[in-house]
Design an enzyme around this catalytic site. Sequence first.
Site, PDB file in Angstrom:
ATOM      1  N   ASP A  43      -5.006  49.110  29.890  1.00 27.29           N
ATOM      2  CA  ASP A  43      -6.026  49.167  30.929  1.00 27.29           C
ATOM      3  C   ASP A  43      -5.390  49.772  32.182  1.00 27.29           C
ATOM      4  OD1 ASP A  43      -8.397  48.620  32.374  1.00 27.29           O
ATOM      5  OD2 ASP A  43      -7.605  46.682  33.011  1.00 27.29           O
ATOM      6  N   ASP A  93      -7.014  49.827  36.076  1.00 26.24           N
ATOM      7  CA  ASP A  93      -7.191  49.050  37.304  1.00 26.24           C
ATOM      8  C   ASP A  93      -6.931  47.574  37.050  1.00 26.24           C
ATOM      9  OD1 ASP A  93      -8.377  51.028  39.405  1.00 26.24           O
ATOM     10  OD2 ASP A  93      -9.447  51.452  37.537  1.00 26.24           O
TER      11      ASP A  93
END
Length: 272
Positions: A34, A36
């Site tokens: 991932d 953010d």
Amino acid sequence: MRQTPEPARPDLAAAVAALPPPPALPDDAALFLDVDGCLLPFAPRPDAVEVPPALVARLVALQTHLQGALALVSGRSIATLDQLFAPAVFTAAGLHGVERRRAGQALGAREVPPELARVRDAAMQLAHDHPGALVEDKGLAIGLHWRMAPEATKTATGAALRAFAAGALTGLPDYQLQPGDHVIELRPRHADKGSAILAFLDEAPFAGRVPVFAGDDLTDEPGFAAVEAHGGLSILVGDRPGSAARFRLASPAAVHRWLGVPATPPAPETPR
């Protein structure tokens, strides 16, 4: 995009704190990351994040070491990921799995539904009427942010944006709401990060490897389930309670250390 957590019960908070750090990255890993809240700390605006050059260089080196089996799996669009991590270009899934670009392939353009374009235009007008509100145009998805709204009006601004998004769903039957930390998103409902990871695991160079996924948010839970179903490593970043992940890293800085990103040296002091 980080979802707003419910208040943690003491037992859940203790369970999160007790999660062990992940082992060293296997040489035969299929690595999914991932962005953010995992690789990058959050910023007041989505376009205000900064990607350290050392992180990009390390991801490129890991991509080579893993024979290409590295992919970014993000709520951002793939076009935005390419801008953030330029000049590097990574295999990626964007918009929580709605977009997926295989290794070495170009991302085909997808037409934005006219109904979504009308919702975007109306949202921009609504944001204009609420100081600090922001419309993030992701192409096939729209994020409505109120993190920068003045404290005195933040609650009311958030309520107005959430109500707008809920009403917009009536004209977008193939869409769903994705709530987050000071954001509500309208996105297609037909995919998630887990389905994107499973699709990658059926293809070279990911097939046959040990899947590893690190993420921070509720939207990452399908990804954790996908790698666990394949005997992999699921890694929660942060302290969100109730995750199915088996390992934990405290912050993006801890993720960098685990990945072997060189520490950025302090800036030299300016001579007086």
